[in-house]
Design a protein around this motif. Structure first.
Motif, PDB file in Angstrom:
ATOM      1  N   LEU A   5       0.838  -1.198   0.000  1.00  0.00           N
ATOM      2  CA  LEU A   5       0.000   0.000   0.000  1.00  0.00           C
ATOM      3  C   LEU A   5       0.874   1.249   0.000  1.00  0.00           C
ATOM      4  CD1 LEU A   5      -2.784   1.338   0.189  1.00  0.00           C
ATOM      5  CD2 LEU A   5      -2.643   1.084   2.674  1.00  0.00           C
ATOM      6  N   ASN A   6       1.903   1.237   0.821  1.00  0.00           N
ATOM      7  CA  ASN A   6       2.798   2.380   0.910  1.00  0.00           C
ATOM      8  C   ASN A   6       3.449   2.672  -0.442  1.00  0.00           C
ATOM      9  OD1 ASN A   6       4.087   4.499   2.179  1.00  0.00           O
ATOM     10  ND2 ASN A   6       5.768   3.231   2.937  1.00  0.00           N
ATOM     11  N   LYS A   7       3.917   1.632  -1.142  1.00  0.00           N
ATOM     12  CA  LYS A   7       4.550   1.826  -2.449  1.00  0.00           C
ATOM     13  C   LYS A   7       3.554   2.379  -3.456  1.00  0.00           C
ATOM     14  CE  LYS A   7       8.091  -1.690  -1.965  1.00  0.00           C
ATOM     15  NZ  LYS A   7       8.551  -3.017  -2.374  1.00  0.00           N
ATOM     16  N   SER A   8       2.340   1.869  -3.438  1.00  0.00           N
ATOM     17  CA  SER A   8       1.351   2.362  -4.402  1.00  0.00           C
ATOM     18  C   SER A   8       0.964   3.801  -4.086  1.00  0.00           C
ATOM     19  CB  SER A   8       0.120   1.461  -4.437  1.00  0.00           C
ATOM     20  OG  SER A   8      -0.617   1.564  -3.240  1.00  0.00           O
ATOM     21  N   MET A   9       0.970   4.172  -2.810  1.00  0.00           N
ATOM     22  CA  MET A   9       0.622   5.542  -2.430  1.00  0.00           C
ATOM     23  C   MET A   9       1.662   6.522  -2.963  1.00  0.00           C
ATOM     24  SD  MET A   9      -0.785   4.964   1.436  1.00  0.00           S
ATOM     25  CE  MET A   9      -0.676   6.682   1.857  1.00  0.00           C
ATOM     26  N   LYS A  10       2.909   6.143  -2.946  1.00  0.00           N
ATOM     27  CA  LYS A  10       3.965   7.028  -3.402  1.00  0.00           C
ATOM     28  C   LYS A  10       3.906   7.273  -4.904  1.00  0.00           C
ATOM     29  CE  LYS A  10       7.341   6.349   0.208  1.00  0.00           C
ATOM     30  NZ  LYS A  10       8.713   6.015   0.544  1.00  0.00           N
ATOM     31  N   SER A  11       3.260   6.404  -5.640  1.00  0.00           N
ATOM     32  CA  SER A  11       3.238   6.555  -7.088  1.00  0.00           C
ATOM     33  C   SER A  11       2.057   7.392  -7.577  1.00  0.00           C
ATOM     34  CB  SER A  11       3.221   5.177  -7.757  1.00  0.00           C
ATOM     35  OG  SER A  11       2.003   4.522  -7.457  1.00  0.00           O
ATOM     36  N   HIS A  12       1.210   7.851  -6.665  1.00  0.00           N
ATOM     37  CA  HIS A  12       0.046   8.640  -7.047  1.00  0.00           C
ATOM     38  C   HIS A  12       0.101  10.009  -6.391  1.00  0.00           C
ATOM     39  CE1 HIS A  12      -1.820   5.211  -8.965  1.00  0.00           C
ATOM     40  NE2 HIS A  12      -1.496   4.498  -7.901  1.00  0.00           N
ATOM     41  N   GLU A  13      -0.021  11.019  -7.198  1.00  0.00           N
ATOM     42  CA  GLU A  13       0.003  12.379  -6.684  1.00  0.00           C
ATOM     43  C   GLU A  13      -1.367  12.746  -6.130  1.00  0.00           C
ATOM     44  OE1 GLU A  13       0.315  15.968  -9.403  1.00  0.00           O
ATOM     45  OE2 GLU A  13       2.344  15.823  -8.575  1.00  0.00           O
ATOM     46  N   VAL A  14      -1.391  13.295  -4.948  1.00  0.00           N
ATOM     47  CA  VAL A  14      -2.638  13.711  -4.318  1.00  0.00           C
ATOM     48  C   VAL A  14      -2.901  15.189  -4.593  1.00  0.00           C
ATOM     49  CG1 VAL A  14      -3.809  14.020  -2.106  1.00  0.00           C
ATOM     50  CG2 VAL A  14      -2.456  11.957  -2.527  1.00  0.00           C
ATOM     51  N   ILE A  15      -1.851  15.982  -4.562  1.00  0.00           N
ATOM     52  CA  ILE A  15      -1.969  17.417  -4.806  1.00  0.00           C
ATOM     53  C   ILE A  15      -0.752  17.862  -5.608  1.00  0.00           C
ATOM     54  CG2 ILE A  15      -0.916  17.976  -2.583  1.00  0.00           C
ATOM     55  CD1 ILE A  15      -2.736  20.456  -2.455  1.00  0.00           C
ATOM     56  N   THR A  16      -0.961  18.726  -6.546  1.00  0.00           N
ATOM     57  CA  THR A  16       0.159  19.204  -7.351  1.00  0.00           C
ATOM     58  C   THR A  16       0.860  20.352  -6.624  1.00  0.00           C
ATOM     59  OG1 THR A  16      -1.110  20.900  -8.515  1.00  0.00           O
ATOM     60  CG2 THR A  16      -1.114  18.662  -9.476  1.00  0.00           C
ATOM     61  N   PRO A  17       2.110  20.612  -6.973  1.00  0.00           N
ATOM     62  CA  PRO A  17       2.778  21.778  -6.392  1.00  0.00           C
ATOM     63  C   PRO A  17       2.002  23.080  -6.662  1.00  0.00           C
ATOM     64  CG  PRO A  17       4.396  20.323  -7.382  1.00  0.00           C
ATOM     65  CD  PRO A  17       3.041  19.789  -7.771  1.00  0.00           C
ATOM     66  N   PRO A 113       9.355  19.036  -8.513  1.00  0.00           N
ATOM     67  CA  PRO A 113       8.432  18.117  -7.822  1.00  0.00           C
ATOM     68  C   PRO A 113       9.139  17.018  -7.037  1.00  0.00           C
ATOM     69  CG  PRO A 113       7.593  18.624  -9.999  1.00  0.00           C
ATOM     70  CD  PRO A 113       8.976  19.243  -9.919  1.00  0.00           C
ATOM     71  N   GLU A 114      10.235  16.495  -7.551  1.00  0.00           N
ATOM     72  CA  GLU A 114      10.927  15.404  -6.850  1.00  0.00           C
ATOM     73  C   GLU A 114      11.588  15.875  -5.553  1.00  0.00           C
ATOM     74  OE1 GLU A 114      13.598  16.815 -10.292  1.00  0.00           O
ATOM     75  OE2 GLU A 114      11.485  16.309 -10.041  1.00  0.00           O
ATOM     76  N   GLN A 115      11.775  17.168  -5.373  1.00  0.00           N
ATOM     77  CA  GLN A 115      12.379  17.691  -4.148  1.00  0.00           C
ATOM     78  C   GLN A 115      11.466  17.542  -2.935  1.00  0.00           C
ATOM     79  OE1 GLN A 115      13.836  21.569  -6.161  1.00  0.00           O
ATOM     80  NE2 GLN A 115      14.866  21.469  -4.186  1.00  0.00           N
ATOM     81  N   PHE A 116      10.162  17.508  -3.130  1.00  0.00           N
ATOM     82  CA  PHE A 116       9.216  17.514  -2.016  1.00  0.00           C
ATOM     83  C   PHE A 116       9.427  16.343  -1.056  1.00  0.00           C
ATOM     84  CE2 PHE A 116       7.251  20.471  -4.864  1.00  0.00           C
ATOM     85  CZ  PHE A 116       6.684  21.409  -4.020  1.00  0.00           C
ATOM     86  N   GLN A 117       9.944  15.219  -1.544  1.00  0.00           N
ATOM     87  CA  GLN A 117      10.172  14.042  -0.704  1.00  0.00           C
ATOM     88  C   GLN A 117      11.551  14.037  -0.053  1.00  0.00           C
ATOM     89  OE1 GLN A 117       7.788  11.780  -0.050  1.00  0.00           O
ATOM     90  NE2 GLN A 117       6.390  12.951  -1.319  1.00  0.00           N
ATOM     91  N   GLN A 118      12.408  14.960  -0.433  1.00  0.00           N
ATOM     92  CA  GLN A 118      13.777  14.969   0.080  1.00  0.00           C
ATOM     93  C   GLN A 118      13.822  15.411   1.538  1.00  0.00           C
ATOM     94  OE1 GLN A 118      15.901  17.545  -2.619  1.00  0.00           O
ATOM     95  NE2 GLN A 118      16.092  15.954  -4.176  1.00  0.00           N
ATOM     96  N   ASN A 119      14.811  14.887   2.239  1.00  0.00           N
ATOM     97  CA  ASN A 119      15.047  15.312   3.618  1.00  0.00           C
ATOM     98  C   ASN A 119      15.769  16.645   3.613  1.00  0.00           C
ATOM     99  OD1 ASN A 119      13.881  13.062   4.897  1.00  0.00           O
ATOM    100  ND2 ASN A 119      15.720  11.870   4.493  1.00  0.00           N
ATOM    101  N   ILE A 120      15.468  17.439   4.616  1.00  0.00           N
ATOM    102  CA  ILE A 120      16.047  18.773   4.726  1.00  0.00           C
ATOM    103  C   ILE A 120      16.209  19.106   6.203  1.00  0.00           C
ATOM    104  CG2 ILE A 120      13.790  19.915   4.689  1.00  0.00           C
ATOM    105  CD1 ILE A 120      15.078  22.171   3.035  1.00  0.00           C
TER     106      ILE A 120
END
Length: 165
Positions: A5-17, A113-120
């Motif tokens: 479920l977690n993997k499938s959730m990551k492949s679907h965008e819920v909200i755009t930037p 868009p790929e930055q949103f998941q990065q650690n900071i």
């Protein structure tokens, strides 16, 4: 949590930037109208129950939003600064608010868009992901605006409708 479920959730965008920045800018517009609703003196001096004046809460928001998005976009960390020269003039704070709004728009456009998941580690001290940091910026603004609403009501002033963003 089920990893499938977690993997499938990551492949679907819920909200755009774009949706997220529009949502946030709606909140920023509402916060600006809340600042405008304050009488000049009360904005800088009115408090309840040991809370800070609303002007000081706004200084915190100014220190976080624009500089935080700039750091996310550029990768250049700077210490958190919550003190801005305003000469006890609400008009100056509104000017600073508008400048921060433009800064947010400018740097938001540079975030991929790929930055949103990065650690900071925002401001060199607060760890999380880019998106969790942005959620904090938004949540913190809503929290302080709520305090501003309490102040306005205690002054006999109807705050702006929270749903008019």
């Amino acid at each position: 949590m089920d990893t499938t479920l977690n993997k499938s959730m990551k492949s679907h965008e819920v909200i755009t930037p774009t949706d997220l920045i529009n949502h946030w800018q709606g909140h920023r517009g509402l916060t600006r109208r809340t600042i405008e609703a304050f009488p000049e003196e009360a904005f800088f001096k009115h408090t309840i129950g040991g809370m800070r004046p609303f002007s000081e809460m706004i200084m915190e928001l100014l220190g976080i939003a624009g500089p935080g998005i700039k750091e996310i976009a550029t990768g250049k960390s700077a210490p958190l600064n919550e003190h801005f020269e305003h000469g006890n003039k609400k008009a100056k704070i509104l000017e600073l608010w508008d400048e921060a709004t433009k800064e947010i728009d400018t740097y938001w456009a540079q975030i991929k868009p790929e930055q949103f998941q990065q650690n900071i580690k925002i401001f060199g001290q607060y760890e999380g992901t880019v998106y969790s940091s942005i959620f904090y910026f938004i949540d913190n603004e809503i929290h302080h605006r709520g305090q501003g609403y309490v102040y306005l009501r205690s002054l006999g002033i109807e705050p702006p409708a929270f749903y008019e963003r």
